[in-house]
Design a protein around this motif. Structure first.
Motif, PDB file in Angstrom:
ATOM      1  N   PHE A 218      28.602 -37.801 116.294  1.00  0.00           N
ATOM      2  CA  PHE A 218      27.282 -38.413 116.126  1.00  0.00           C
ATOM      3  C   PHE A 218      26.882 -38.466 114.652  1.00  0.00           C
ATOM      4  O   PHE A 218      26.205 -39.404 114.221  1.00  0.00           O
ATOM      5  CB  PHE A 218      26.255 -37.660 116.964  1.00  0.00           C
TER       6      PHE A 218
ATOM      7  N   PHE B  91      28.464 -41.615 113.398  1.00  0.00           N
ATOM      8  CA  PHE B  91      27.687 -42.827 113.672  1.00  0.00           C
ATOM      9  C   PHE B  91      26.625 -43.039 112.595  1.00  0.00           C
ATOM     10  O   PHE B  91      26.335 -44.166 112.201  1.00  0.00           O
ATOM     11  CB  PHE B  91      27.025 -42.744 115.048  1.00  0.00           C
TER      12      PHE B  91
ATOM     13  N   THR C  92      26.547 -46.161 108.695  1.00  0.00           N
ATOM     14  CA  THR C  92      25.440 -47.068 108.378  1.00  0.00           C
ATOM     15  C   THR C  92      25.064 -46.993 106.900  1.00  0.00           C
ATOM     16  O   THR C  92      24.199 -47.748 106.444  1.00  0.00           O
ATOM     17  CB  THR C  92      24.192 -46.732 109.225  1.00  0.00           C
TER      18      THR C  92
ATOM     19  N   CYS D 255      32.623 -41.808 124.542  1.00  0.00           N
ATOM     20  CA  CYS D 255      31.995 -42.956 123.877  1.00  0.00           C
ATOM     21  C   CYS D 255      32.873 -44.198 123.946  1.00  0.00           C
ATOM     22  O   CYS D 255      32.362 -45.326 123.954  1.00  0.00           O
ATOM     23  CB  CYS D 255      31.682 -42.616 122.427  1.00  0.00           C
TER      24      CYS D 255
ATOM     25  N   VAL E 279      28.818 -49.366 122.634  1.00  0.00           N
ATOM     26  CA  VAL E 279      29.033 -48.147 121.845  1.00  0.00           C
ATOM     27  C   VAL E 279      30.489 -48.056 121.407  1.00  0.00           C
ATOM     28  O   VAL E 279      30.788 -47.642 120.284  1.00  0.00           O
ATOM     29  CB  VAL E 279      28.628 -46.884 122.640  1.00  0.00           C
TER      30      VAL E 279
ATOM     31  N   PHE F 254      31.808 -49.309 118.016  1.00  0.00           N
ATOM     32  CA  PHE F 254      31.576 -48.564 116.782  1.00  0.00           C
ATOM     33  C   PHE F 254      32.168 -47.153 116.825  1.00  0.00           C
ATOM     34  O   PHE F 254      32.009 -46.393 115.877  1.00  0.00           O
ATOM     35  CB  PHE F 254      30.069 -48.475 116.506  1.00  0.00           C
ATOM     36  N   THR F 255      32.833 -46.827 117.927  1.00  0.00           N
ATOM     37  CA  THR F 255      33.355 -45.465 118.091  1.00  0.00           C
ATOM     38  C   THR F 255      34.470 -45.146 117.101  1.00  0.00           C
ATOM     39  O   THR F 255      34.522 -44.038 116.548  1.00  0.00           O
ATOM     40  CB  THR F 255      33.852 -45.256 119.534  1.00  0.00           C
TER      41      THR F 255
ATOM     42  N   ALA G 104      33.154 -44.502 113.570  1.00  0.00           N
ATOM     43  CA  ALA G 104      32.363 -43.272 113.654  1.00  0.00           C
ATOM     44  C   ALA G 104      33.268 -42.059 113.777  1.00  0.00           C
ATOM     45  O   ALA G 104      32.994 -40.996 113.199  1.00  0.00           O
ATOM     46  CB  ALA G 104      31.396 -43.339 114.841  1.00  0.00           C
TER      47      ALA G 104
END
Length: 243
Positions: A12, A15, A19, A213, A219, A222-223, A226
């Motif tokens: 997490f 993730f 960004t 995920c 989701v 983008f796993t 991430a």
């Protein structure tokens, strides 16, 4: 600390990291390539379905023409299912060239240092070593995966084979993504596995969260980045940072 929750937290955190300015392009570019591939595949399959549907409709009696609509419904449902279950596999292949760069940039973002400044010629010379490292991971995976597969056919033991399979694949997921930052730092793969053994529960928590995920639509797009970012933070804080 060494627990499942901490391991999941690294994903997490990943993730959040993808960004950040300067890191987003390593996510967006492979994502756009993947989406482009699936759009192209969609229109290619649509062309064949149109051709088949025209032939199919010509051979149907009038009262069965509604079956052509069923064919289109099956096409859209089937394509959506393929998209969900194969996106991560295809994305892994497409994003592989970007993942080492992403891991390097995440490490720079977290520590202010890059693992090693290498020229293009250095990277070309390094290809045999990288291939050997990937073959090492494959060699580690295949015999153990086959052994777990055999357990599904053994009475009594087969009851826990599914759990063992999930835990093993969670472990391999962590090994796969931690390989990017550790490879950038020239850490031998055996040392990486030893490091994971010392943080067994965190490693399993991280890999399990990746598997879960990866099965969630949208989701899962983008796993992978991430996971690379989270694995890099995992290594920086519990590997590189603790050594």
């Amino acid at each position: 600390m060494n627990n499942l929750v901490l391991g999941a937290k690294y994903l997490f955190d990943g993730f959040g990291l993808i960004t950040k300015p300067g890191l987003r392009r390593f996510v967006i570019i492979p994502l756009l390539i993947n989406i482009g591939l699936f759009i192209g595949f969609f229109f290619l399959m649509r062309y064949f379905v149109i051709e088949f549907n025209a032939w199919f409709a010509n051979h149907l009696p009038h009262w069965l023409q509604w079956l052509s609509f069923v064919l289109w419904a099956l096409f859209f449902i089937g394509f959506f299912a393929i998209f969900i279950f194969t996106f991560v596999t295809v994305a892994n292949l497409v994003s592989a060239p970007f993942n080492s760069f992403l891991a390097e940039k995440v490490e720079l973002y977290l520590t202010g240092k890059i693992p090693e400044d290498r020229s293009l010629l250095d990277n070309i010379k390094d290809i045999p070593r990288i291939l050997g490292r990937q073959l090492s991971i494959i060699g580690y995976y295949i015999p153990r995966a086959l052994l777990i597969l055999v357990l599904f056919f053994v009475p009594v033991i087969q009851a826990i084979a599914a759990l063992l399979s999930f835990l093993f694949h969670a472990w391999v997921m962590t090994l796969t993504y931690v390989d990017y930052p550790t490879d950038n730092n020239r850490i031998p793969i055996r040392e990486v596995r030893d490091h994971m053994q010392l943080r067994r529960w965190s490693s399993l928590g991280f890999g399990a969260s990746i598997l879960i995920c990866s099965m969630i639509p949208i989701v899962n797009c983008f796993t992978i980045p991430a996971a690379v970012a989270g694995a890099t933070k995992f290594w920086v804080e519990e590997g590189r940072g603790s050594s």
